[in-house]
Design an enzyme around this catalytic site. Structure first.
Site: not given
Ligand code: GAR
Length: 193
Positions: A15, A107, A105
């Site tokens: 995280g 990546h 998202n």
């Protein structure tokens, strides 16, 4: 239009991106990191959330895959946008329908290369190293029903030296993530307002 938009962060592990994003938005006038969601009870992101005083919730993989209970929670908290910050499960159709073009998202490679099922975290950097690539980078994109195939919002590159090991590649990619991800989220979400 609401004066404050609520962002939910999903993460599966450490995280560090979630923390970086939360710190970036901590004083933001119109975007708020409302809550953090993890699919692993032991994910370090849950400890980071506690330190940041951001409400955090653990849902087992089965609940994430099915999505109904999670969607209820997101609705109850009035979440507007979902950001996947190191989240490794596929997003179920029920969430894609509830948040159309509202799920972002990151990546850790230059999509469309090194994307798809099983391509996450160190696996990506190992594949990049094995292919002797001279550069890698990050891709920030909207999420659709296919792994890593939604509309690309942003990419940034970094060079790989011949003697860089997987750890060095991961460090360079993380540095790009910290430098760009919060700002790209901000620009995209504000453009929706
Ligand atoms: C990040 O590098 C992110 O790009 C990657 O997981 C890492 C999480 O690091 N995401 C994926 O691989 C998604 N397919 P963090 O937990 O320290 O933020």
């Amino acid at each position: 239009m609401k004066s404050i938009l609520n962002i939910a962060l999903f993460a599966s592990g450490s995280g560090s991106n979630a923390q970086n994003i939360a710190e970036y938005f901590s004083q933001h006038p119109s975007l708020k990191i409302d809550s953090i969601y993890a699919n692993k009870e032991e994910a370090f992101v849950l400890q980071r959330a506690a330190k940041l005083a951001i409400p955090a919730f653990y849902f087992p993989n089965s609940d994430f895959r099915e999505g109904t209970v999670l969607l209820q929670k997101l609705r109850k908290r009035d979440v507007d946008i979902i950001v996947l910050a190191g989240f490794l499960l596929k997003i179920p159709p029920i969430l894609l329908e509830a948040f159309p073009n509202r799920i972002i998202n990151i990546h850790p490679a230059l999509l469309p290369k090194y994307g798809g099922k099983g391509m996450f975290g160190a696996h990506v950097h190992e594949a990049v190293k094995a292919a002797n690539e001279s550069e890698t980078g990050i891709t920030i994109h909207l999420v659709n029903e296919h792994y890593d195939e939604g509309q690309i919002l942003f990419q940034a590159q970094c060079a790989i030296e011949a003697d860089d090991q997987v750890e060095q590649i991961a460090e360079k990619v993380h540095a790009l993530e910290y430098a760009h991800f919060p700002h790209v989220i901000e620009t995209f979400v504000l453009s929706m307002k």
